[in-house]
Design a protein around this motif. Structure first.
Motif, PDB file in Angstrom:
ATOM      1  N   ILE A  96      18.345 -17.925 -10.666  1.00  0.00           N
ATOM      2  CA  ILE A  96      17.385 -16.921 -10.226  1.00  0.00           C
ATOM      3  C   ILE A  96      16.033 -17.610 -10.173  1.00  0.00           C
ATOM      4  O   ILE A  96      15.651 -18.307 -11.115  1.00  0.00           O
ATOM      5  N   PRO A  97      15.306 -17.476  -9.073  1.00  0.00           N
ATOM      6  CA  PRO A  97      14.026 -18.185  -8.958  1.00  0.00           C
ATOM      7  C   PRO A  97      12.946 -17.518  -9.794  1.00  0.00           C
ATOM      8  O   PRO A  97      12.994 -16.316 -10.060  1.00  0.00           O
ATOM      9  N   ARG A 143      12.874 -13.105  -4.852  1.00  0.00           N
ATOM     10  CA  ARG A 143      13.871 -12.079  -5.117  1.00  0.00           C
ATOM     11  C   ARG A 143      14.468 -12.220  -6.506  1.00  0.00           C
ATOM     12  O   ARG A 143      14.934 -13.272  -6.908  1.00  0.00           O
ATOM     13  N   ARG A 144      14.498 -11.131  -7.243  1.00  0.00           N
ATOM     14  CA  ARG A 144      14.931 -11.128  -8.637  1.00  0.00           C
ATOM     15  C   ARG A 144      16.425 -10.914  -8.771  1.00  0.00           C
ATOM     16  O   ARG A 144      16.872 -10.219  -9.679  1.00  0.00           O
ATOM     17  N   ALA A 145      17.183 -11.503  -7.898  1.00  0.00           N
ATOM     18  CA  ALA A 145      18.631 -11.329  -7.956  1.00  0.00           C
ATOM     19  C   ALA A 145      19.290 -12.664  -8.235  1.00  0.00           C
ATOM     20  O   ALA A 145      18.807 -13.713  -7.821  1.00  0.00           O
ATOM     21  N   TYR A 155      20.652  -3.616 -10.608  1.00  0.00           N
ATOM     22  CA  TYR A 155      21.128  -4.443  -9.505  1.00  0.00           C
ATOM     23  C   TYR A 155      22.544  -4.009  -9.113  1.00  0.00           C
ATOM     24  O   TYR A 155      23.352  -3.637  -9.972  1.00  0.00           O
ATOM     25  N   TYR A 189      25.836  -5.691  -7.061  1.00  0.00           N
ATOM     26  CA  TYR A 189      26.458  -6.879  -6.481  1.00  0.00           C
ATOM     27  C   TYR A 189      27.851  -6.489  -5.997  1.00  0.00           C
ATOM     28  O   TYR A 189      28.397  -5.458  -6.378  1.00  0.00           O
ATOM     29  N   PHE A 207      24.718 -10.481  -3.894  1.00  0.00           N
ATOM     30  CA  PHE A 207      23.704  -9.469  -4.182  1.00  0.00           C
ATOM     31  C   PHE A 207      23.666  -8.423  -3.073  1.00  0.00           C
ATOM     32  O   PHE A 207      23.776  -8.743  -1.895  1.00  0.00           O
ATOM     33  N   TYR A 244      18.409  -4.174  -5.307  1.00  0.00           N
ATOM     34  CA  TYR A 244      17.742  -4.303  -6.602  1.00  0.00           C
ATOM     35  C   TYR A 244      16.665  -3.239  -6.718  1.00  0.00           C
ATOM     36  O   TYR A 244      15.862  -3.048  -5.793  1.00  0.00           O
ATOM     37  N   ASP A 248      14.580  -3.597  -3.301  1.00  0.00           N
ATOM     38  CA  ASP A 248      14.842  -4.762  -2.460  1.00  0.00           C
ATOM     39  C   ASP A 248      16.233  -4.583  -1.871  1.00  0.00           C
ATOM     40  O   ASP A 248      17.229  -4.756  -2.572  1.00  0.00           O
ATOM     41  N   GLN A 253      20.729 -10.289 -17.170  1.00  0.00           N
ATOM     42  CA  GLN A 253      21.353  -9.153 -16.523  1.00  0.00           C
ATOM     43  C   GLN A 253      22.696  -8.876 -17.202  1.00  0.00           C
ATOM     44  O   GLN A 253      23.509  -9.777 -17.381  1.00  0.00           O
TER      45      GLN A 253
END
Lengths: 114, 115
Positions: free
Chosen positions: A94-95, A99-101, B33, B35, B45, B48, B56, B104
């Protein structure tokens, strides 16, 4: 966009053998790195994580991983596997920004034979 | 405490029908989230939510997919006019906030089969 590669799709080991699962990521910035495990019939759970500091991180059940920034790698290791380690293992990144995914690798199915 | 709860655990539907999948995150977690885990695509993904911010939606594969989160807690993922390629395990995760360093936590998933 980031991507994650796991080179081993299916690994079969005997109990007490050593394990190393490869993970490489592609991203130009700073990332946090994770290994998740999915035991048969169970949900994904965190094995270990790297955020910063010591590049050698230790997780649950004797697993460890080493972050090598120059190689964009985060390989998972265990010196002696047990039958109960049979599971699917996912590397994820995750960067720090954006994007927080989680972006996951394709997973490695580990089968440990007694 | 309780983990992330998803319902139903399994859903079988006919092609063309709409389905709703529910996720109840860990209490107090502001980030949620969705997925999808499928044989051909791995773990990908979808969408979010973080607090009251706009979600998002960049991972949603088509406009047949939508999600909402009511009251900052429970979320529903809706798939309209389901197709066979929608068959997958839909996973929900939550974290205490949306920062990159937060872990998560995943639910057990909903296995969707479109006949």
């Amino acid at each position: 966009a980031q991507s994650v590669s796991q080179h081993n799709h299916h690994v079969i080991l005997s109990e007490a053998a050593s394990l190393e699962l490869g993970c490489n990521y592609s991203y130009g910035g700073t990332v946090n790195l994770f290994w998740y495990v999915q035991y048969p019939g169970q949900h994904l759970q965190l094995l270990l994580k790297y955020f910063s500091g010591d590049p050698l991180v230790k997780g649950i059940k004797g697993f460890e991983a080493e972050f090598i920034k120059s190689k964009f790698s985060f390989n998972l290791r265990k010196p002696s596997v047990q039958w109960s380690d049979t599971a699917e293992y996912f590397c994820a990144v995750i960067p720090f920004t954006g994007r927080r995914a989680l972006t996951f690798g394709s997973g490695t199915r580990l089968q440990v034979q007694p | 405490g309780a983990g992330v709860s998803q319902s139903p655990s399994n859903k079988v539907t006919e092609k063309g029908k709409d389905v709703e999948l529910r996720c109840d995150p860990i209490s107090g977690h502001t980030a949620l989230y969705w997925y999808r885990q499928s044989l051909g695509q791995g773990l990908e993904f979808l969408i979010y939510f973080q607090g009251n911010s706009a979600p998002d939606k960049s991972g949603l594969p088509s406009d047949r997919f939508s999600a909402e989160r009511t009251g900052g807690s429970v979320s529903t993922l809706t798939i309209q006019r389901t197709q066979q390629e929608d068959s997958a395990v839909y996973l929900c995760a939550s974290s205490s906030d949306g920062t990159a360093g937060n872990i998560q936590y995943f639910g057990a998933g909903t296995r969707l089969s479109v006949l």
